[in-house]
Motif scaffolding. Structure first.
Motif, PDB file in Angstrom:
ATOM      1  N   ARG A 287       0.687  -1.336   0.108  1.00 24.72           N
ATOM      2  CA  ARG A 287       0.048  -0.040  -0.160  1.00 24.72           C
ATOM      3  C   ARG A 287       0.846   1.193   0.060  1.00 24.72           C
ATOM      4  NH1 ARG A 287      -4.368   0.535   4.791  1.00 24.72           N
ATOM      5  NH2 ARG A 287      -2.506   0.977   5.870  1.00 24.72           N
ATOM      6  N   GLU A 288       2.102   1.275   0.716  1.00 25.62           N
ATOM      7  CA  GLU A 288       2.816   2.275   0.806  1.00 25.62           C
ATOM      8  C   GLU A 288       3.565   2.689  -0.642  1.00 25.62           C
ATOM      9  OE1 GLU A 288       5.721   1.606   4.054  1.00 25.62           O
ATOM     10  OE2 GLU A 288       4.072   2.239   5.574  1.00 25.62           O
ATOM     11  N   TYR A 289       3.951   1.676  -1.051  1.00 24.09           N
ATOM     12  CA  TYR A 289       4.604   1.805  -2.475  1.00 24.09           C
ATOM     13  C   TYR A 289       3.482   2.265  -3.541  1.00 24.09           C
ATOM     14  CZ  TYR A 289       9.017  -0.257  -1.245  1.00 24.09           C
ATOM     15  OH  TYR A 289      10.151  -0.387  -0.508  1.00 24.09           O
ATOM     16  N   ILE A 290       2.226   1.786  -3.243  1.00 20.93           N
ATOM     17  CA  ILE A 290       1.349   2.421  -4.384  1.00 20.93           C
ATOM     18  C   ILE A 290       0.902   3.780  -4.085  1.00 20.93           C
ATOM     19  CG2 ILE A 290      -1.225   2.134  -4.719  1.00 20.93           C
ATOM     20  CD1 ILE A 290      -1.088  -0.860  -4.364  1.00 20.93           C
ATOM     21  N   TYR A 291       0.887   4.277  -2.904  1.00 24.25           N
ATOM     22  CA  TYR A 291       0.987   5.552  -2.489  1.00 24.25           C
ATOM     23  C   TYR A 291       1.980   6.484  -3.058  1.00 24.25           C
ATOM     24  CZ  TYR A 291      -2.662   4.880   1.116  1.00 24.25           C
ATOM     25  OH  TYR A 291      -3.861   4.582   1.836  1.00 24.25           O
ATOM     26  N   ILE A 292       3.181   5.932  -2.986  1.00 19.99           N
ATOM     27  CA  ILE A 292       4.447   6.657  -3.471  1.00 19.99           C
ATOM     28  C   ILE A 292       4.301   6.806  -4.949  1.00 19.99           C
ATOM     29  CG2 ILE A 292       6.870   6.495  -4.070  1.00 19.99           C
ATOM     30  CD1 ILE A 292       6.927   4.947  -1.180  1.00 19.99           C
ATOM     31  N   LEU A 293       3.919   5.684  -5.859  1.00 16.33           N
ATOM     32  CA  LEU A 293       3.755   6.047  -7.310  1.00 16.33           C
ATOM     33  C   LEU A 293       2.624   6.734  -7.807  1.00 16.33           C
ATOM     34  CD1 LEU A 293       4.417   2.163  -7.974  1.00 16.33           C
ATOM     35  CD2 LEU A 293       6.021   3.949  -8.363  1.00 16.33           C
ATOM     36  N   LEU A 294       1.478   6.531  -7.080  1.00 17.48           N
ATOM     37  CA  LEU A 294       0.459   7.425  -7.275  1.00 17.48           C
ATOM     38  C   LEU A 294       0.780   8.682  -7.075  1.00 17.48           C
ATOM     39  CD1 LEU A 294      -2.538   7.600  -8.242  1.00 17.48           C
ATOM     40  CD2 LEU A 294      -3.284   7.052  -5.855  1.00 17.48           C
ATOM     41  N   GLY A 295       1.136   9.258  -6.178  1.00 16.76           N
ATOM     42  CA  GLY A 295       1.555  10.458  -5.446  1.00 16.76           C
ATOM     43  C   GLY A 295       2.493  11.101  -6.486  1.00 16.76           C
TER      44      GLY A 295
ATOM     45  N   GLY B 189      -0.580  15.283  -4.669  1.00 19.32           N
ATOM     46  CA  GLY B 189       0.363  14.190  -4.821  1.00 19.32           C
ATOM     47  C   GLY B 189       1.443  13.994  -3.765  1.00 19.32           C
ATOM     48  N   LEU B 190       2.013  15.165  -3.205  1.00 16.02           N
ATOM     49  CA  LEU B 190       2.781  15.266  -2.164  1.00 16.02           C
ATOM     50  C   LEU B 190       2.092  14.544  -0.849  1.00 16.02           C
ATOM     51  CD1 LEU B 190       4.576  18.685  -2.379  1.00 16.02           C
ATOM     52  CD2 LEU B 190       5.509  16.443  -2.914  1.00 16.02           C
ATOM     53  N   GLY B 191       0.900  14.807  -0.657  1.00 15.96           N
ATOM     54  CA  GLY B 191       0.223  14.259   0.482  1.00 15.96           C
ATOM     55  C   GLY B 191       0.113  12.767   0.439  1.00 15.96           C
ATOM     56  N   ILE B 192      -0.290  12.376  -0.601  1.00 14.14           N
ATOM     57  CA  ILE B 192      -0.438  10.954  -0.796  1.00 14.14           C
ATOM     58  C   ILE B 192       0.992  10.384  -0.620  1.00 14.14           C
ATOM     59  CG2 ILE B 192      -0.755   9.047  -2.657  1.00 14.14           C
ATOM     60  CD1 ILE B 192      -3.129  10.953  -4.014  1.00 14.14           C
ATOM     61  N   THR B 193       1.842  10.981  -1.077  1.00 14.74           N
ATOM     62  CA  THR B 193       3.107  10.352  -1.171  1.00 14.74           C
ATOM     63  C   THR B 193       3.806  10.187   0.407  1.00 14.74           C
ATOM     64  OG1 THR B 193       3.834  11.216  -3.465  1.00 14.74           O
ATOM     65  CG2 THR B 193       5.740  10.656  -1.902  1.00 14.74           C
TER      66      THR B 193
ATOM     67  N   ASN C  51       4.983   7.411   3.563  1.00 13.74           N
ATOM     68  CA  ASN C  51       6.203   7.525   4.398  1.00 13.74           C
ATOM     69  C   ASN C  51       7.479   7.604   3.593  1.00 13.74           C
ATOM     70  OD1 ASN C  51       4.787   6.974   6.969  1.00 13.74           O
ATOM     71  ND2 ASN C  51       5.003   4.716   6.570  1.00 13.74           N
ATOM     72  N   ALA C  52       7.148   8.503   2.637  1.00 18.32           N
ATOM     73  CA  ALA C  52       8.333   8.678   1.627  1.00 18.32           C
ATOM     74  C   ALA C  52       7.985  10.250   1.311  1.00 18.32           C
ATOM     75  CB  ALA C  52       8.273   7.807   0.464  1.00 18.32           C
ATOM     76  N   SER C  53       9.035  10.667   0.458  1.00 21.78           N
ATOM     77  CA  SER C  53       8.943  12.154  -0.295  1.00 21.78           C
ATOM     78  C   SER C  53       9.679  12.069  -1.431  1.00 21.78           C
ATOM     79  CB  SER C  53       9.927  13.118   0.752  1.00 21.78           C
ATOM     80  OG  SER C  53      11.345  12.932   0.418  1.00 21.78           O
ATOM     81  N   THR C  54       9.363  13.207  -2.579  1.00 25.90           N
ATOM     82  CA  THR C  54       9.846  13.194  -3.550  1.00 25.90           C
ATOM     83  C   THR C  54      11.192  13.673  -3.567  1.00 25.90           C
ATOM     84  OG1 THR C  54       8.740  15.014  -3.929  1.00 25.90           O
ATOM     85  CG2 THR C  54       7.609  13.085  -4.570  1.00 25.90           C
ATOM     86  N   GLY C  55      11.818  13.933  -2.548  1.00 28.60           N
ATOM     87  CA  GLY C  55      13.305  14.512  -2.374  1.00 28.60           C
ATOM     88  C   GLY C  55      13.207  16.049  -2.788  1.00 28.60           C
TER      89      GLY C  55
ATOM     90  N   GLY D 103      10.456   7.734  -5.044  1.00 31.83           N
ATOM     91  CA  GLY D 103       9.741   8.894  -5.657  1.00 31.83           C
ATOM     92  C   GLY D 103      10.619  10.131  -6.279  1.00 31.83           C
ATOM     93  N   THR D 104      11.686   9.933  -5.946  1.00 30.33           N
ATOM     94  CA  THR D 104      13.018  10.639  -6.567  1.00 30.33           C
ATOM     95  C   THR D 104      13.283  10.561  -8.108  1.00 30.33           C
ATOM     96  OG1 THR D 104      14.082  10.951  -4.381  1.00 30.33           O
ATOM     97  CG2 THR D 104      15.358  11.485  -6.582  1.00 30.33           C
ATOM     98  N   LEU D 105      13.251   9.318  -8.368  1.00 31.36           N
ATOM     99  CA  LEU D 105      13.376   8.763  -9.789  1.00 31.36           C
ATOM    100  C   LEU D 105      11.830   8.871 -10.572  1.00 31.36           C
ATOM    101  CD1 LEU D 105      15.768   5.898  -9.233  1.00 31.36           C
ATOM    102  CD2 LEU D 105      16.335   8.395  -9.857  1.00 31.36           C
ATOM    103  N   PHE D 106      10.994   8.240  -9.969  1.00 30.23           N
ATOM    104  CA  PHE D 106       9.786   7.909 -10.446  1.00 30.23           C
ATOM    105  C   PHE D 106       8.818   9.416 -11.152  1.00 30.23           C
ATOM    106  CE2 PHE D 106       4.972   6.865 -10.859  1.00 30.23           C
ATOM    107  CZ  PHE D 106       5.333   5.743 -11.805  1.00 30.23           C
ATOM    108  N   LEU D 107       9.136  10.357 -10.594  1.00 28.25           N
ATOM    109  CA  LEU D 107       8.314  11.519 -10.529  1.00 28.25           C
ATOM    110  C   LEU D 107       8.806  12.227 -11.867  1.00 28.25           C
ATOM    111  CD1 LEU D 107       7.390  14.325  -8.099  1.00 28.25           C
ATOM    112  CD2 LEU D 107       8.193  14.867 -10.210  1.00 28.25           C
TER     113      LEU D 107
END
Length: 288
Positions: A18-26, A128-132, A136-140, A93-97
């Protein structure tokens, strides 16, 4: 808290998925908001996305490549200077965004009105940031730079973030025009408010503080009629200095009218203070 059977906890593997889905979706949401609203309207509302907007307009550099060029070194610097490993979540998040920015770079702009671009771009970035963050991650990006400055200067983290984002907004105002800088400020404000909304919700619960001379009766009536828990807090009258314990009760918004009726039915002179509860976790409410 509502007295009901304890729900089963989420399995650790499902939680990670679920957390990884949040990161990708966010991350994807941030990227789409950037390409549909911010970039075409030259709204550089802070962060690496703002830097990429400025450099794209000045030199025609692809925004995705600019974001990769800043995000990757900042991630490495964060690991080196802050002495902690940010882990796979933030790296993703840093790479996918920027990857989604690259894939969606040819999409038609949703609007060419700068004000609408700032408003809806800010909403999209904040969403998007809120979802990320829920993953428990950030987009760096510049958040890592702010943490480095904070560690080695002692300046508060909030001021560091504000300074870096402010510098980007000022640069946008110089490179483009004053109006662009003002639109960027609007985008930053909307983004921060949207992040708060995603993080803590709409505040559909109410917290009531009840001061009454009939505490036991009111407490029992709340148990019987609302099936909600009550917490007893210590308090003293400001005028008499007599001990005046308070009852604290949290209810759903739809139950609030019934709570008032319950209290009034027992003690018409009860003093009740009501406030919004932004987020409530625990039995009877949503799970963490």
């Amino acid at each position: 808290m509502k007295r009901r059977k304890r729900q089963h906890e989420v399995h650790p593997t499902l939680q990670k998925v679920r957390e990884y889905i949040y990161i990708l979706l966010g991350s994807a949401t941030v990227a789409l908001a950037f390409n549909l609203f911010l970039l075409p309207n030259k709204v550089a509302s802070g962060g690496v996305s703002g830097i990429s907007t400025i450099l794209n307009s000045l030199f025609g550099w692809d925004a995705a490549y600019v974001q990769w060029a800043f995000n990757i070194p900042l991630f490495i610097a964060g690991v080196i200077f802050l002495g902690k490993v940010y882990g796979a979540r933030t790296l993703i998040g840093t790479l996918f965004l920027p990857f989604v920015v690259y894939l969606s770079r040819n999409l038609e702009p949703a609007t060419l009105d700068p004000l609408l671009g700032a408003l809806f771009g800010g909403i999209g970035i904040g969403l998007g940031l809120g979802i990320t963050f829920r993953g428990n991650a950030s987009t760096g990006g510049t958040d890592l730079a702010a943490q480095i400055v904070h560690k080695y200067t002692g300046i508060s983290l909030g001021k560091c973030v504000a300074f870096i984002d402010g510098l980007i907004v000022v640069t946008a105002a110089i490179v483009f025009d004053i109006e662009s800088g003002l639109y960027a400020l609007i985008g930053l404000f909307v983004t921060s408010k949207t992040i708060d909304l995603v993080q803590v919700g709409l505040g559909n619960s109410k917290m009531a503080l009840i001061i009454t001379n009939l505490q036991d009766e009111v407490r029992q009536e709340i148990f019987d009629k609302l099936d909600r828990g009550v917490t007893k807090l210590s308090g003293y009258g400001g005028y008499t200095d007599d001990e005046r314990p308070m009852l604290m009760c949290v209810v759903d918004q739809k139950e609030f009218t019934k709570l008032k009726q319950v209290v009034q039915s027992i003690d018409t002179s009860a003093f009740v203070v009501v406030m919004d509860a932004a987020e409530v976790l625990g039995e009877g409410f949503k799970r963490a």
